[in-house]
Write an enzyme that holds these catalytic residues in place. Sequence first.
Site, short mmCIF file in Angstrom:
data_model
loop_
_atom_site.label_atom_id
_atom_site.label_comp_id
_atom_site.label_asym_id
_atom_site.label_seq_id
_atom_site.Cartn_x
_atom_site.Cartn_y
_atom_site.Cartn_z
N HIS A 125 0.83 -1.32 -0.12
CA HIS A 125 -0.16 -0.17 -0.04
C HIS A 125 0.78 1.34 -0.04
O HIS A 125 0.41 2.32 -0.33
CB HIS A 125 -0.99 -0.06 1.21
N ASP A 156 0.07 -7.61 1.17
CA ASP A 156 0.57 -6.05 1.49
C ASP A 156 2.16 -6.07 1.58
O ASP A 156 2.66 -5.50 2.48
CB ASP A 156 -0.03 -5.53 2.71
N SER A 234 4.64 2.23 7.87
CA SER A 234 4.30 1.14 7.09
C SER A 234 5.56 0.64 6.20
O SER A 234 6.09 1.49 5.68
CB SER A 234 3.14 1.59 6.15
#
Length: 551
Positions: A125, A156, A234
């Site tokens: 993402h 992901d 992230s």
Amino acid sequence: MLSCSIRTLRRLKCCCNKRWSSLFLAKGYCFSKPKVVPSFCNTDIKFSRFYVGERQSSLRQWRRRSLYTVTDTYEAIELALDSVIKIFTVSSSPNYFLPWQNKSQRETMGSGFVIPGKKILTNAHVVADHTFVLVRKHGSPTKYRAEVQAVGHECDLAILVVESPEFWEGMNFLELGDIPFLQEAVAVVGYPQGGDNISVTKGVVSRVEPTQYVHGATQLMAIQIDAAINPGNSGGPAIMGNKVAGVAFQNLSGAENIGYIIPVPVIKHFIAGIEESGKYMGFCSMGLSCQPTENVQLRNHFKMQPHMTGVLVSKINPLSDAYGVLKKDDIILEFDGVPIANDGTVPFRNRERITFDHLVSMKKPNETALVKVLRNGEEHAFTITLQPLQPLVPVHQFDKLPSYYIFAGLVFVPLTQPYLHEYGEDWYNTSPRRLCERALRELPKRAGEQLVILSQVLMDDINAGYERLAELQVKKVNGIEIKNLKHLCQLVENCSRESLRIDLDDDRVVALNYESARIATSRILERHRIPSRMSIDLLSEQNSLLMDSAE
């Protein structure tokens, strides 16, 4: 149960710092069905971990590790300085209501770290729908151009490569470790919001279990920790000792210090698939929907003996290999020799349990599994080939342009969940109910099948009166049942009749004079400044057909 699961998913959010736009909230990512058997592949964990007899060995291992693997924050910082990098992404997502154009570009920031082979591992993402990616290493003012080599949106994860030799000077790679035990300490390293320099947060492992991945809208194994994972974290590593225990990727909205990291087995499966085939392979699935057999009367009804445990097969994906082997109302007793409990779980490490789908995850695509089932009171053993399966309605459509076809102002598109997400954060309640139910529950009947809908009508004299037929599914063209959008396009383009008939849901009909409609199409496209009557993928297909016919 579905609405409850969606409410839970809404609280999960990816931790990618966005400068111009909101976070990757769960509003855009729903799973196909809460209790459908999830699929995740793991080729690293040994079978011995699932046996009760190995619990004492695992416990001794944890005690030995606990003596020296309580994470030293300073050691984590030292490792991270030459390994963890900051990622700057410019991206532009498609507009599914107007599929011939993109939305405004936005800037996002995330983290990543170097792995063997001069590659950078990060979250999918962080680079989804990217148009430009830059990376910067710690202590350097220079940003370097990076290319996305591979992306696995279900898990992901993504791999980046940097061609500049200067970037790799002084960089060290991090090694992947193992799944941490409960209460083991980890340090999450990255570049979260609130500053520009590297950040380290410390926490302990709270639980290890399948969790909804917000970005990929799938259920895979994840590790919950009590370390703060904020936007920008992230893609950063969670370090345990001197190795990576996982990749930070999302947190739980509304809760304090509840974050999630992607465990090493998922990471290794992702990397192994790319190294073996050159591309992301996906996660295997049996294609089953199963019901627990915790009720005594239910077990008696299906002639289960007192010593038997297992789950009831409720639905089978027609595209799976299990469709021709298993039957509805079969009781799955064992998977590759591992007994399945009545709640669908199997032993996992020391006094922990996990859904039996995790055993499915240990298989590589096209590998076989031995399944023991109870059918009409008799035991049978079947061999089933496992492979990744695609839903009838795609859950996500990252890094690709949406397909569309326009004829006489009628805009036809395949139904996807991203299309439904355009209805807003509460899309489950605000999108067309019939389309939403089909997207979440229907299974494909054949390969390549799509649900094609009339998404909107670009008004013109040729289609006046048809505007109220928008958002209905297309069933037939000139009496021929359509298979997908490409098939619809071919039927319309090759029409030899004076009148074109399109049958929709609810027995609605669209009838057009074919020649007049063709002329009107050009006029409507020019009026709405639409560059082409069909998307690039359909246009390429049409050109190929024309070349073949010319030969």
